[in-house]
Scaffold this motif. Structure first.
Motif, PDB file in Angstrom:
ATOM      1  N   TYR A 236       2.784   1.057 -17.555  1.00  0.00           N
ATOM      2  CA  TYR A 236       1.612   1.727 -16.996  1.00  0.00           C
ATOM      3  C   TYR A 236       0.855   0.859 -15.999  1.00  0.00           C
ATOM      4  O   TYR A 236      -0.001   1.359 -15.264  1.00  0.00           O
ATOM      5  CB  TYR A 236       0.683   2.180 -18.117  1.00  0.00           C
ATOM      6  N   ILE A 237       1.148  -0.434 -15.959  1.00  0.00           N
ATOM      7  CA  ILE A 237       0.571  -1.297 -14.916  1.00  0.00           C
ATOM      8  C   ILE A 237       1.659  -1.733 -13.937  1.00  0.00           C
ATOM      9  O   ILE A 237       1.513  -2.732 -13.226  1.00  0.00           O
ATOM     10  CB  ILE A 237      -0.162  -2.519 -15.513  1.00  0.00           C
ATOM     11  N   GLY A 238       2.764  -0.999 -13.933  1.00  0.00           N
ATOM     12  CA  GLY A 238       3.799  -1.233 -12.930  1.00  0.00           C
ATOM     13  C   GLY A 238       4.813  -2.281 -13.274  1.00  0.00           C
ATOM     14  O   GLY A 238       5.552  -2.744 -12.405  1.00  0.00           O
ATOM     15  N   ARG A 239       4.886  -2.668 -14.543  1.00  0.00           N
ATOM     16  CA  ARG A 239       5.895  -3.627 -14.960  1.00  0.00           C
ATOM     17  C   ARG A 239       7.060  -2.861 -15.576  1.00  0.00           C
ATOM     18  O   ARG A 239       6.897  -2.205 -16.595  1.00  0.00           O
ATOM     19  CB  ARG A 239       5.341  -4.625 -15.971  1.00  0.00           C
ATOM     20  N   SER A 240       8.203  -2.944 -14.940  1.00  0.00           N
ATOM     21  CA  SER A 240       9.361  -2.171 -15.374  1.00  0.00           C
ATOM     22  C   SER A 240      10.394  -3.107 -15.971  1.00  0.00           C
ATOM     23  O   SER A 240      10.944  -3.973 -15.297  1.00  0.00           O
ATOM     24  CB  SER A 240       9.965  -1.415 -14.181  1.00  0.00           C
ATOM     25  N   TRP A 241      10.655  -2.923 -17.280  1.00  0.00           N
ATOM     26  CA  TRP A 241      11.644  -3.761 -17.960  1.00  0.00           C
ATOM     27  C   TRP A 241      13.033  -3.260 -17.652  1.00  0.00           C
ATOM     28  O   TRP A 241      13.331  -2.074 -17.760  1.00  0.00           O
ATOM     29  CB  TRP A 241      11.418  -3.742 -19.464  1.00  0.00           C
ATOM     30  N   VAL A 242      13.915  -4.170 -17.251  1.00  0.00           N
ATOM     31  CA  VAL A 242      15.289  -3.818 -16.917  1.00  0.00           C
ATOM     32  C   VAL A 242      16.196  -4.300 -18.037  1.00  0.00           C
ATOM     33  O   VAL A 242      16.200  -5.491 -18.367  1.00  0.00           O
ATOM     34  CB  VAL A 242      15.723  -4.459 -15.588  1.00  0.00           C
ATOM     35  N   PRO A 243      16.974  -3.405 -18.663  1.00  0.00           N
ATOM     36  CA  PRO A 243      17.892  -3.826 -19.720  1.00  0.00           C
ATOM     37  C   PRO A 243      18.812  -4.949 -19.250  1.00  0.00           C
ATOM     38  O   PRO A 243      19.326  -4.935 -18.152  1.00  0.00           O
ATOM     39  CB  PRO A 243      18.692  -2.555 -20.019  1.00  0.00           C
ATOM     40  N   GLY A 244      19.000  -5.937 -20.130  1.00  0.00           N
ATOM     41  CA  GLY A 244      19.870  -7.053 -19.796  1.00  0.00           C
ATOM     42  C   GLY A 244      19.128  -8.248 -19.240  1.00  0.00           C
ATOM     43  O   GLY A 244      19.707  -9.306 -19.038  1.00  0.00           O
ATOM     44  N   ARG A 245      17.824  -8.076 -18.986  1.00  0.00           N
ATOM     45  CA  ARG A 245      17.027  -9.196 -18.492  1.00  0.00           C
ATOM     46  C   ARG A 245      15.923  -9.502 -19.493  1.00  0.00           C
ATOM     47  O   ARG A 245      15.546  -8.666 -20.290  1.00  0.00           O
ATOM     48  CB  ARG A 245      16.415  -8.873 -17.130  1.00  0.00           C
ATOM     49  N   ASP A 246      15.383 -10.712 -19.404  1.00  0.00           N
ATOM     50  CA  ASP A 246      14.298 -11.084 -20.310  1.00  0.00           C
ATOM     51  C   ASP A 246      12.973 -11.185 -19.563  1.00  0.00           C
ATOM     52  O   ASP A 246      12.093 -11.926 -19.941  1.00  0.00           O
ATOM     53  CB  ASP A 246      14.621 -12.399 -21.032  1.00  0.00           C
ATOM     54  N   ALA A 253       4.872   1.551  -7.569  1.00  0.00           N
ATOM     55  CA  ALA A 253       4.816   3.011  -7.462  1.00  0.00           C
ATOM     56  C   ALA A 253       4.689   3.674  -8.827  1.00  0.00           C
ATOM     57  O   ALA A 253       4.302   4.846  -8.910  1.00  0.00           O
ATOM     58  CB  ALA A 253       6.059   3.529  -6.749  1.00  0.00           C
ATOM     59  N   LEU A 254       4.994   2.941  -9.907  1.00  0.00           N
ATOM     60  CA  LEU A 254       4.923   3.506 -11.252  1.00  0.00           C
ATOM     61  C   LEU A 254       3.601   3.192 -11.952  1.00  0.00           C
ATOM     62  O   LEU A 254       3.406   3.554 -13.101  1.00  0.00           O
ATOM     63  CB  LEU A 254       6.090   2.991 -12.091  1.00  0.00           C
ATOM     64  N   ARG A 255       2.709   2.508 -11.265  1.00  0.00           N
ATOM     65  CA  ARG A 255       1.436   2.137 -11.883  1.00  0.00           C
ATOM     66  C   ARG A 255       0.567   3.364 -12.112  1.00  0.00           C
ATOM     67  O   ARG A 255       0.433   4.224 -11.247  1.00  0.00           O
ATOM     68  CB  ARG A 255       0.687   1.138 -10.999  1.00  0.00           C
ATOM     69  N   ILE A 256      -0.037   3.422 -13.306  1.00  0.00           N
ATOM     70  CA  ILE A 256      -1.014   4.461 -13.643  1.00  0.00           C
ATOM     71  C   ILE A 256      -2.374   3.837 -13.922  1.00  0.00           C
ATOM     72  O   ILE A 256      -3.412   4.392 -13.560  1.00  0.00           O
ATOM     73  CB  ILE A 256      -0.541   5.280 -14.874  1.00  0.00           C
TER      74      ILE A 256
END
Length: 278
Positions: A236-246, A253-256
């Motif tokens: 919701y603050i624009g941090r997108s977790w990508v599978p396979g990364r830590d 653009a995804l921030r709410i």
């Protein structure tokens, strides 16, 4: 000149059912060395359930490299660690062949041909390309949204046309109505309303819940240490977790929720936790 290899692995947290990334990587590197090839890139995804093939970050990178013809071989440990169904495998193999790229399985060390696919997925799933686990063939689910992994509340899937004018699902965008509800939840909590009270208000107003049932305080409160619940999801603050990364990728653009509102919520959560502590 040695063949350039892209190694793809799908990590599993349960090493009893399928090999973890380290084991897959070990066998792949040993196989590449035996063949005299050169490893140029490793793509990795998490085993997170039934997900559209092209929506996975590791697969997305693999397909980019295939389009650029930057590799000669795509290598996986076993075929099931790359493709979970016959239709997906057949389509991928067709695309690789069109670019002059070979598909190999390090275990048992064979090149995968189209004629092998029926044998593996339908006739004899234990040989020659897998470890004995059978996943039945499904309809072509490469571009069907119902097969995508569930997104956090406030987002929906959309698609876009690729260079071949094929419409590809798997892109995440804001759902305006749900995003407004998310923002309202954060504001109400920051202003002093409890998750239980927020849930009661939303239910009274008939606001649809994330799972089409009634709102519950646990859906909102979640677990801060596990980053679960609406109030703790950093998407919701624009941090997108990508599978396979830590670590997180930033997706503005995804921030709410603004940084200031997020900070207010975290401060209140911290105060509530201290007050509840003995």
């Amino acid at each position: 000149m040695p063949k350039r290899v892209l190694f793809y692995a799908r990590h599993s947290s349960d090493d009893r059912l399928c090999p973890c990334f380290d084991r897959q990587n070990y066998h792949a590197k040993r196989f590449i060395k035996e063949k005299g090839w050169k490893l140029v890139l490793t793509c990795r995804d998490e085993d997170i359930g039934d997900v559209v093939f092209t929506a996975q970050p590791g697969v997305h990178k693999l397909l980019e490299e295939v389009d650029h013809r930057s590799v000669d071989v795509v290598l996986c440990h076993t075929l099931d660690r790359l493709c979970s169904s016959l239709t997906v495998a057949a389509r991928l193999l067709h695309d690789l062949k069109a670019q002059g790229i070979e598909l190999w399985a390090a275990d048992p060390g064979v090149q995968i041909k189209t004629k092998d696919l029926i044998d593996y997925y339908c006739t004899n799933p234990g040989k020659p390309l897998g470890d004995g686990r059978h996943l039945e063939a499904k309809p072509d689910d490469l571009y069907e949204v119902e097969h995508l992994v569930r997104l956090p509340y406030g987002y929906r899937y959309t698609g876009a046309y690729n260079a071949d004018r094929q419409y590809v699902f798997g892109y995440k965008v804001l759902d305006p109505e749900a995003a407004d509800v998310v923002l309202r939840i954060f504001q109400m909590y920051a202003d002093g309303m409890s998750p239980a009270k927020i849930a009661a208000v939303l239910n009274m107003e008939g606001v649809p819940s994330p799972y089409s049932g009634t709102w519950r305080d646990a859906t909102i409160r979640g677990d801060r240490s596990r980053r679960s619940g609406i109030l703790n999801d950093e998407i919701y603050i624009g941090r997108s977790w990508v599978p396979g990364r830590d670590y997180y990728d930033y997706a503005p653009a995804l921030r709410i929720v603004s940084d200031e509102l997020w900070r207010r919520v975290k401060l209140r959560q911290g105060f509530s936790a201290r007050r509840a502590a003995p």
